[in-house]
Design a protein around this motif. Structure first.
Motif, PDB file in Angstrom:
ATOM      1  N   SER A 129      37.725 -54.152   6.655  1.00 28.61           N
ATOM      2  CA  SER A 129      36.576 -54.692   6.612  1.00 28.61           C
ATOM      3  C   SER A 129      35.317 -54.593   7.584  1.00 28.61           C
ATOM      4  N   LEU A 130      36.038 -53.843   8.584  1.00 24.99           N
ATOM      5  CA  LEU A 130      35.063 -53.458   9.941  1.00 24.99           C
ATOM      6  C   LEU A 130      34.046 -52.589   9.545  1.00 24.99           C
ATOM      7  N   SER A 131      34.199 -51.610   8.290  1.00 24.27           N
ATOM      8  CA  SER A 131      33.254 -50.860   7.852  1.00 24.27           C
ATOM      9  C   SER A 131      32.152 -51.702   7.401  1.00 24.27           C
ATOM     10  N   GLN A 132      32.237 -52.966   6.866  1.00 20.22           N
ATOM     11  CA  GLN A 132      30.968 -53.941   6.350  1.00 20.22           C
ATOM     12  C   GLN A 132      30.347 -54.326   7.660  1.00 20.22           C
ATOM     13  N   VAL A 133      30.940 -54.214   8.767  1.00 12.68           N
ATOM     14  CA  VAL A 133      29.905 -54.434   9.885  1.00 12.68           C
ATOM     15  C   VAL A 133      28.671 -53.590   9.982  1.00 12.68           C
ATOM     16  N   ALA A 134      28.611 -52.403   9.620  1.00  5.58           N
ATOM     17  CA  ALA A 134      27.516 -51.644   9.447  1.00  5.58           C
ATOM     18  C   ALA A 134      26.709 -51.865   8.516  1.00  5.58           C
ATOM     19  N   LEU A 135      27.005 -52.585   7.719  1.00 11.35           N
ATOM     20  CA  LEU A 135      25.914 -53.311   6.691  1.00 11.35           C
ATOM     21  C   LEU A 135      24.894 -54.114   7.171  1.00 11.35           C
ATOM     22  N   LYS A 136      25.155 -54.576   8.428  1.00  8.71           N
ATOM     23  CA  LYS A 136      24.264 -55.481   8.952  1.00  8.71           C
ATOM     24  C   LYS A 136      23.201 -54.673   9.890  1.00  8.71           C
ATOM     25  N   ALA A 137      23.657 -53.456   9.842  1.00 11.93           N
ATOM     26  CA  ALA A 137      22.548 -52.520  10.722  1.00 11.93           C
ATOM     27  C   ALA A 137      21.507 -51.899   9.780  1.00 11.93           C
ATOM     28  N   LEU A 138      21.757 -51.968   8.420  1.00  9.17           N
ATOM     29  CA  LEU A 138      20.898 -51.534   7.544  1.00  9.17           C
ATOM     30  C   LEU A 138      19.532 -52.304   7.940  1.00  9.17           C
ATOM     31  N   PRO A 139      19.454 -53.605   7.917  1.00  5.97           N
ATOM     32  CA  PRO A 139      18.053 -54.309   7.957  1.00  5.97           C
ATOM     33  C   PRO A 139      17.535 -53.867   9.419  1.00  5.97           C
ATOM     34  N   VAL A 140      18.699 -53.342  10.398  1.00  2.00           N
ATOM     35  CA  VAL A 140      17.921 -53.202  11.714  1.00  2.00           C
ATOM     36  C   VAL A 140      17.213 -51.987  11.530  1.00  2.00           C
ATOM     37  N   VAL A 141      17.680 -50.847  11.071  1.00  2.00           N
ATOM     38  CA  VAL A 141      16.866 -49.720  10.785  1.00  2.00           C
ATOM     39  C   VAL A 141      15.580 -49.644   9.812  1.00  2.00           C
ATOM     40  N   ILE A 142      15.617 -50.583   8.858  1.00  2.00           N
ATOM     41  CA  ILE A 142      14.492 -50.792   8.011  1.00  2.00           C
ATOM     42  C   ILE A 142      13.308 -51.310   8.886  1.00  2.00           C
ATOM     43  N   LEU A 143      13.796 -52.355   9.549  1.00  2.00           N
ATOM     44  CA  LEU A 143      12.950 -53.097  10.609  1.00  2.00           C
ATOM     45  C   LEU A 143      12.252 -52.195  11.801  1.00  2.00           C
ATOM     46  N   GLY A 144      13.318 -51.192  12.399  1.00  2.00           N
ATOM     47  CA  GLY A 144      12.661 -50.684  13.451  1.00  2.00           C
ATOM     48  C   GLY A 144      12.269 -49.232  13.009  1.00  2.00           C
ATOM     49  N   GLY A 145      12.777 -48.777  11.815  1.00  2.00           N
ATOM     50  CA  GLY A 145      12.118 -47.483  11.589  1.00  2.00           C
ATOM     51  C   GLY A 145      13.204 -46.526  11.488  1.00  2.00           C
ATOM     52  N   LEU A 146      13.279 -45.543  10.352  1.00  2.00           N
ATOM     53  CA  LEU A 146      14.470 -44.730  10.400  1.00  2.00           C
ATOM     54  C   LEU A 146      14.732 -43.545  11.295  1.00  2.00           C
ATOM     55  N   THR A 147      13.151 -43.247  11.825  1.00  2.00           N
ATOM     56  CA  THR A 147      13.159 -42.209  12.720  1.00  2.00           C
ATOM     57  C   THR A 147      13.194 -42.523  14.272  1.00  2.00           C
ATOM     58  N   SER A 148      13.346 -43.906  14.475  1.00  2.00           N
ATOM     59  CA  SER A 148      13.039 -44.248  15.950  1.00  2.00           C
ATOM     60  C   SER A 148      14.233 -44.673  16.643  1.00  2.00           C
ATOM     61  N   VAL A 149      14.426 -44.251  17.717  1.00  2.00           N
ATOM     62  CA  VAL A 149      15.522 -44.784  18.592  1.00  2.00           C
ATOM     63  C   VAL A 149      15.241 -46.007  19.281  1.00  2.00           C
ATOM     64  N   PRO A 150      13.903 -46.059  19.927  1.00  2.00           N
ATOM     65  CA  PRO A 150      13.477 -47.475  20.533  1.00  2.00           C
ATOM     66  C   PRO A 150      13.401 -48.693  19.119  1.00  2.00           C
ATOM     67  N   GLY A 151      12.981 -48.040  18.079  1.00  2.00           N
ATOM     68  CA  GLY A 151      12.829 -49.064  16.856  1.00  2.00           C
ATOM     69  C   GLY A 151      14.259 -49.558  16.535  1.00  2.00           C
ATOM     70  N   ALA A 152      15.403 -48.815  16.653  1.00  2.00           N
ATOM     71  CA  ALA A 152      16.733 -49.295  16.361  1.00  2.00           C
ATOM     72  C   ALA A 152      17.074 -50.454  17.496  1.00  2.00           C
ATOM     73  N   ILE A 153      16.584 -50.534  18.657  1.00  2.00           N
ATOM     74  CA  ILE A 153      16.983 -51.177  19.876  1.00  2.00           C
ATOM     75  C   ILE A 153      16.071 -52.512  19.526  1.00  2.00           C
ATOM     76  N   ILE A 154      14.815 -52.400  19.304  1.00  2.00           N
ATOM     77  CA  ILE A 154      13.972 -53.648  18.974  1.00  2.00           C
ATOM     78  C   ILE A 154      14.419 -54.253  17.920  1.00  2.00           C
ATOM     79  N   GLY A 155      14.539 -53.610  16.761  1.00  2.00           N
ATOM     80  CA  GLY A 155      14.896 -54.223  15.558  1.00  2.00           C
ATOM     81  C   GLY A 155      16.471 -54.865  15.551  1.00  2.00           C
ATOM     82  N   GLY A 156      17.368 -54.226  16.376  1.00  2.00           N
ATOM     83  CA  GLY A 156      18.599 -54.928  16.351  1.00  2.00           C
ATOM     84  C   GLY A 156      18.409 -56.208  17.307  1.00  2.00           C
ATOM     85  N   LEU A 157      17.702 -56.213  18.220  1.00  2.00           N
ATOM     86  CA  LEU A 157      17.368 -57.403  19.144  1.00  2.00           C
ATOM     87  C   LEU A 157      16.464 -58.772  18.503  1.00  2.00           C
ATOM     88  N   ILE A 158      15.665 -58.110  17.456  1.00  2.00           N
ATOM     89  CA  ILE A 158      14.673 -58.932  16.556  1.00  2.00           C
ATOM     90  C   ILE A 158      16.062 -59.641  15.670  1.00  2.00           C
TER      91      ILE A 158
END
Length: 309
Positions: free
Chosen positions: A231-260
């Protein structure tokens, strides 16, 4: 106020872990221009390798030094991820250069199911433990400022610091190194990148290896917290909204999206959840991602697509 700060800190630490997993998605997208659905399977596969090597090494060598065993297990697991990256490039991606994005997307789905099944075949399907010495007991901070202090999990704190350090290193790698710039060029146009001498095959092996390293670190952290199970692979599903929020091409976006996402779901669960009957932490991230898809589909820091006719 103390309770609010405690919930916010907990959300920030969870957000850094989400950002760490989301980085894997961003790395692959930067190099191939396709969303990598295999990232969750890579986290699980790396965690399984780490857990099983940590069991096998003492049995085979008689070593009883826990630190040395963990170091050797980490090196072995990283070797597995690098070998996987090379095989993925040789057997899959190398055959799909300049293909449509949907073709690459389906390829990553195939890699996902292969890694899930192959990991179960060679490492087993039981629940395994990863013990890297992360402290488990919570601590109280600011006891002189707030009554009763602020409860913080030491394991979450260490994990957040490790994730933040790795995120900073990767952000610098993309911004200031020639390889990082080559990765951005490959993502923009495979043929143009090849025409100026960028070795596409080597770049893909590098980026999948780096993504494998990120998956390994994420797998160790989540495996230490939750145990290594499928079930650990399901944890990655929570990262999908993060990249949508931050932007698929942005490393800083992944950080800000994750924090938000981390702070938002924690605060909503604590303060809004009781009014709605709980469970808001499960769907909050996806509802926020859906809102962004409707309003700003490229995310906060994603590149805006402009079509000229």
């Amino acid at each position: 106020m103390g309770f609010f700060i405690e919930a916010t800190i907990g959300g920030l630490m969870s957000g850094m872990l989400y950002a760490l997993v989301a980085l894997g998605f961003v790395l692959i997208f930067k190099a191939s221009g396709v969303f990598n659905f295999a990232q969750g399977a890579m986290v699980l596969f790396a965690a399984l390798a780490m857990a099983r090597f940590a069991e096998w090494i003492p049995q085979l060598t008689g070593l009883d030094n826990k630190v040395l065993v963990n170091v050797l297990a980490f090196i072995g697991a990283m070797g597995v991820m690098i070998a996987s990256a090379w095989l993925i490039e040789r057997l899959v991606l190398g055959k799909l250069v300049n293909q449509e994005g949907i073709t690459l997307l389906m390829a990553t789905l195939g890699i996902t199911y292969f890694l899930d099944g192959f990991g179960q075949t060679i490492f087993g399907s039981d629940i395994y433990k990863i013990d890297v010495g992360m402290p488990k007991d919570p601590i109280f901070l600011f006891e002189t400022v707030f009554e009763g202090g602020i409860l913080v999990g030491q394991e979450d704190l260490v994990a957040a610091v490790v994730a933040a350090g790795l995120v900073a290193v990767l952000a610098a790698f993309f911004q200031y190194t020639s390889t990082g710039r080559a990765l951005r060029a490959v993502a923009d146009d495979h043929q143009a990148a090849q025409s100026i001498g960028i070795p596409l095959k080597r770049i893909w092996v590098i980026v999948w290896s780096v993504a494998g390293f990120v998956a390994l670190v994420a797998g160790i952290i989540w495996g230490s917290k939750l145990g290594v199970q499928f079930s650990l692979s399901q944890v990655a599903l929570k990262a999908l909204p993060v990249v949508i929020l931050g932007g698929l091409t942005s490393v800083p976006g992944a950080i800000i999206g994750g924090l938000i996402i981390g702070v938002g779901e924690k605060l909503s669960e604590v303060f809004i959840g009781p009014m709605l009957g709980g469970g808001i932490e499960i769907w909050f991230a996806y509802a926020l991602a859906l809102l962004f898809l409707l309003v700003r589909p490229q995310g906060l820091f994603g590149e805006k697509i402009i079509d000229r006719v």
